[in-house]
Design a protein around this motif. Structure first.
Motif, mmCIF file in Angstrom:
data_model
loop_
_atom_site.group_PDB
_atom_site.id
_atom_site.type_symbol
_atom_site.label_atom_id
_atom_site.label_comp_id
_atom_site.label_asym_id
_atom_site.label_seq_id
_atom_site.Cartn_x
_atom_site.Cartn_y
_atom_site.Cartn_z
ATOM 1 N N GLU A 1 0.859 -1.186 0.000
ATOM 2 C CA GLU A 1 0.000 0.000 0.000
ATOM 3 C C GLU A 1 0.891 1.230 0.000
ATOM 4 O O GLU A 1 2.023 1.191 0.472
ATOM 5 N N THR B 1 -3.713 3.321 -0.001
ATOM 6 C CA THR B 1 -4.289 3.053 1.315
ATOM 7 C C THR B 1 -5.724 3.586 1.349
ATOM 8 O O THR B 1 -5.994 4.701 0.907
ATOM 9 N N ASN C 1 -6.301 1.983 -8.118
ATOM 10 C CA ASN C 1 -5.982 0.589 -7.815
ATOM 11 C C ASN C 1 -6.187 -0.308 -9.032
ATOM 12 O O ASN C 1 -5.383 -1.205 -9.304
#
Length: 150
Positions: free
Chosen positions: A71, A108, A119
């Motif tokens: 992350e 995160t 992501n």
């Protein structure tokens, strides 16, 4: 360093035992800590974008396959270069790790306005390949990965 906060742990996932390997997580952090931020002179570690406690490495007991979860925390929730940072992290690890692994990189949770899109982009092989074929983006990644000169 934050390594002392980590403990080796074992967990069962889908009837497999995976061991959290702290020494491998430390190795990964050492590989990414000096990556330069795409917009600034500081490293990702200096800016708090990468931290050792955000690296997790699991190994299945049954083989030599590693699962890496990494992350990172963008400097601001609207960081326009979050995908570039993720790309730099991925390229650095793909170039330097010698064992078989699956790498998942995530912003995160709650730290970027479009974390889902970021992501998705940084974990999609086709998008990564296309990004590295872009000459200007390729040059930017190479600049960020260059060894620092002190």
């Amino acid at each position: 360093m934050a390594y002392q906060q980590c403990k080796d742990t074992t967990e069962t996932i889908k009837d497999e035992t995976r061991v959290n390997l702290i020494s491998e997580a430390e190795e990964i952090f050492e590989l990414i800590r000096d990556i330069k931020d795409p917009e600034r002179e500081e490293t990702l570690e200096e800016l708090g974008v990468v931290r050792s406690d955000l690296v997790q490495v699991l190994k299945r007991d049954s083989d030599d396959f590693y699962s890496i979860r990494l992350e990172f925390v963008p400097t601001v929730p609207h960081c326009s270069l979050a995908t570039t940072i993720g790309l730099c992290l991925r390229v650095q690890l793909q170039r330097n790790l010698s064992y078989k692994f699956k790498l998942n990189i995530f912003v995160t949770k709650g730290m970027h306005f479009t974390e889902g899109d970021v992501n998705k982009q940084i974990n999609d092989k086709e998008r990564i390949s296309a990004a590295m074929e872009n000459p200007s983006l390729h040059e930017l990644v190479e600049e960020c990965l260059r060894e620092p000169t002190y």
